[in-house]
Scaffold this motif. Structure first.
Motif, PDB file in Angstrom:
ATOM      1  N   LEU A   1       0.816  -1.217   0.000  1.00 33.88           N
ATOM      2  CA  LEU A   1       0.000   0.000   0.000  1.00 33.88           C
ATOM      3  C   LEU A   1       0.851   1.270   0.000  1.00 33.88           C
ATOM      4  O   LEU A   1       0.453   2.281  -0.583  1.00 33.88           O
ATOM      5  CB  LEU A   1      -0.953   0.014   1.199  1.00 33.88           C
ATOM      6  N   THR A   2       2.020   1.232   0.631  1.00 32.78           N
ATOM      7  CA  THR A   2       2.857   2.443   0.672  1.00 32.78           C
ATOM      8  C   THR A   2       3.508   2.748  -0.674  1.00 32.78           C
ATOM      9  O   THR A   2       4.096   3.813  -0.842  1.00 32.78           O
ATOM     10  CB  THR A   2       3.936   2.356   1.767  1.00 32.78           C
ATOM     11  N   ASP A   3       3.383   1.852  -1.634  1.00 33.73           N
ATOM     12  CA  ASP A   3       3.889   2.101  -2.985  1.00 33.73           C
ATOM     13  C   ASP A   3       2.814   2.685  -3.902  1.00 33.73           C
ATOM     14  O   ASP A   3       3.094   3.039  -5.048  1.00 33.73           O
ATOM     15  CB  ASP A   3       4.417   0.794  -3.604  1.00 33.73           C
ATOM     16  N   VAL A   4       1.593   2.788  -3.411  1.00 31.57           N
ATOM     17  CA  VAL A   4       0.500   3.331  -4.220  1.00 31.57           C
ATOM     18  C   VAL A   4       0.721   4.833  -4.393  1.00 31.57           C
ATOM     19  O   VAL A   4       1.002   5.550  -3.434  1.00 31.57           O
ATOM     20  CB  VAL A   4      -0.868   3.015  -3.583  1.00 31.57           C
ATOM     21  N   ILE A   5       0.577   5.288  -5.641  1.00 32.92           N
ATOM     22  CA  ILE A   5       0.804   6.700  -5.954  1.00 32.92           C
ATOM     23  C   ILE A   5      -0.508   7.457  -6.151  1.00 32.92           C
ATOM     24  O   ILE A   5      -0.558   8.669  -6.007  1.00 32.92           O
ATOM     25  CB  ILE A   5       1.745   6.842  -7.172  1.00 32.92           C
TER      26      ILE A   5
ATOM     27  N   THR B   1     -18.668   6.585   4.101  1.00 34.86           N
ATOM     28  CA  THR B   1     -18.511   5.305   4.786  1.00 34.86           C
ATOM     29  C   THR B   1     -17.423   4.469   4.116  1.00 34.86           C
ATOM     30  O   THR B   1     -16.531   3.927   4.787  1.00 34.86           O
ATOM     31  CB  THR B   1     -19.844   4.526   4.796  1.00 34.86           C
ATOM     32  N   ALA B   2     -17.476   4.358   2.790  1.00 30.55           N
ATOM     33  CA  ALA B   2     -16.453   3.602   2.060  1.00 30.55           C
ATOM     34  C   ALA B   2     -15.096   4.282   2.179  1.00 30.55           C
ATOM     35  O   ALA B   2     -14.075   3.627   2.428  1.00 30.55           O
ATOM     36  CB  ALA B   2     -16.856   3.454   0.597  1.00 30.55           C
ATOM     37  N   TRP B   3     -15.067   5.602   2.027  1.00 25.36           N
ATOM     38  CA  TRP B   3     -13.810   6.356   2.091  1.00 25.36           C
ATOM     39  C   TRP B   3     -13.124   6.175   3.448  1.00 25.36           C
ATOM     40  O   TRP B   3     -11.902   6.008   3.511  1.00 25.36           O
ATOM     41  CB  TRP B   3     -14.052   7.837   1.824  1.00 25.36           C
ATOM     42  N   ASP B   4     -13.874   6.214   4.525  1.00 25.96           N
ATOM     43  CA  ASP B   4     -13.283   6.082   5.852  1.00 25.96           C
ATOM     44  C   ASP B   4     -12.525   4.761   5.994  1.00 25.96           C
ATOM     45  O   ASP B   4     -11.453   4.716   6.597  1.00 25.96           O
ATOM     46  CB  ASP B   4     -14.351   6.204   6.938  1.00 25.96           C
ATOM     47  N   VAL B   5     -13.055   3.692   5.427  1.00 23.68           N
ATOM     48  CA  VAL B   5     -12.390   2.383   5.485  1.00 23.68           C
ATOM     49  C   VAL B   5     -11.103   2.411   4.665  1.00 23.68           C
ATOM     50  O   VAL B   5     -10.052   1.959   5.125  1.00 23.68           O
ATOM     51  CB  VAL B   5     -13.338   1.274   4.977  1.00 23.68           C
ATOM     52  N   VAL B   6     -11.176   2.954   3.459  1.00 25.19           N
ATOM     53  CA  VAL B   6     -10.000   3.013   2.580  1.00 25.19           C
ATOM     54  C   VAL B   6      -8.935   3.906   3.201  1.00 25.19           C
ATOM     55  O   VAL B   6      -7.756   3.537   3.276  1.00 25.19           O
ATOM     56  CB  VAL B   6     -10.404   3.503   1.174  1.00 25.19           C
ATOM     57  N   HIS B   7      -9.329   5.065   3.660  1.00 24.26           N
ATOM     58  CA  HIS B   7      -8.383   6.016   4.265  1.00 24.26           C
ATOM     59  C   HIS B   7      -7.691   5.398   5.482  1.00 24.26           C
ATOM     60  O   HIS B   7      -6.477   5.531   5.650  1.00 24.26           O
ATOM     61  CB  HIS B   7      -9.125   7.296   4.643  1.00 24.26           C
ATOM     62  N   ALA B   8      -8.422   4.699   6.304  1.00 23.29           N
ATOM     63  CA  ALA B   8      -7.839   4.045   7.485  1.00 23.29           C
ATOM     64  C   ALA B   8      -6.828   2.979   7.070  1.00 23.29           C
ATOM     65  O   ALA B   8      -5.775   2.828   7.709  1.00 23.29           O
ATOM     66  CB  ALA B   8      -8.932   3.434   8.355  1.00 23.29           C
ATOM     67  N   ALA B   9      -7.116   2.248   6.011  1.00 17.49           N
ATOM     68  CA  ALA B   9      -6.202   1.194   5.553  1.00 17.49           C
ATOM     69  C   ALA B   9      -4.869   1.772   5.101  1.00 17.49           C
ATOM     70  O   ALA B   9      -3.818   1.162   5.321  1.00 17.49           O
ATOM     71  CB  ALA B   9      -6.843   0.404   4.420  1.00 17.49           C
ATOM     72  N   PHE B  10      -4.888   2.943   4.494  1.00 17.35           N
ATOM     73  CA  PHE B  10      -3.657   3.570   4.018  1.00 17.35           C
ATOM     74  C   PHE B  10      -2.903   4.283   5.133  1.00 17.35           C
ATOM     75  O   PHE B  10      -1.715   4.558   4.992  1.00 17.35           O
ATOM     76  CB  PHE B  10      -3.949   4.527   2.862  1.00 17.35           C
TER      77      PHE B  10
END
Length: 134
Positions: free
Chosen positions: A73-77, A93-102
């Motif tokens: 994930l840390t290589d995602v640009i 709701t979806a964004w919060d999950v994605v943002h937390a994962a990154f």
């Protein structure tokens, strides 16, 4: 191995939970990922009706695809998060999950509400581009 991706902040613009831009050095290998979908191993859609659970499954799928490509994930640009809804709350709701994962790697992202996605009962999809140095 440290990431080749450099997140670029824009302090003159509104404070956002993501970087405004990102770059990678010349010679980086770019990885273009297909949209990560919330599919179970048997091909059925995970968690019908649940935006958060589908976003989490999309992140798992994205991580697996990155791993096969030699990235994390840390290589995602950059990312594009697609949510099948016209309700802003569903997108958040979806964004919060994605943002937390990154986590701290708050990659430039676009969040879009769309009419429909490709699989039955699919509510979320995550597109991503990564950059690595070999």
């Amino acid at each position: 191995m440290s990431s080749a991706v450099e997140l670029i902040r824009a302090t003159s613009l509104a404070d956002t939970p993501y970087a405004y831009a990102a770059t990678a050095p010349a010679g980086s290998r770019l990885i273009f990922l297909a949209g990560a979908c919330p599919l179970n191993d048997d091909g059925t859609t995970a968690a019908p009706g649940d935006y958060a659970a589908q976003a989490a499954r999309c992140v798992e799928t994205l991580q697996a695809a990155l791993d096969v490509a030699g990235a994390t994930l840390t290589d995602v640009i950059s990312t594009r998060v697609l949510v099948a809804s016209s309700a802003q709350a569903d997108l958040v709701t979806a964004w919060d999950v994605v943002h937390a994962a990154f986590g701290a790697h708050d990659v430039p992202s676009t969040l879009l509400g769309v009419t429909v996605l490709g699989y039955d009962h699919q509510l979320v999809e995550i597109e991503a581009i990564a950059a690595v140095t070999d």
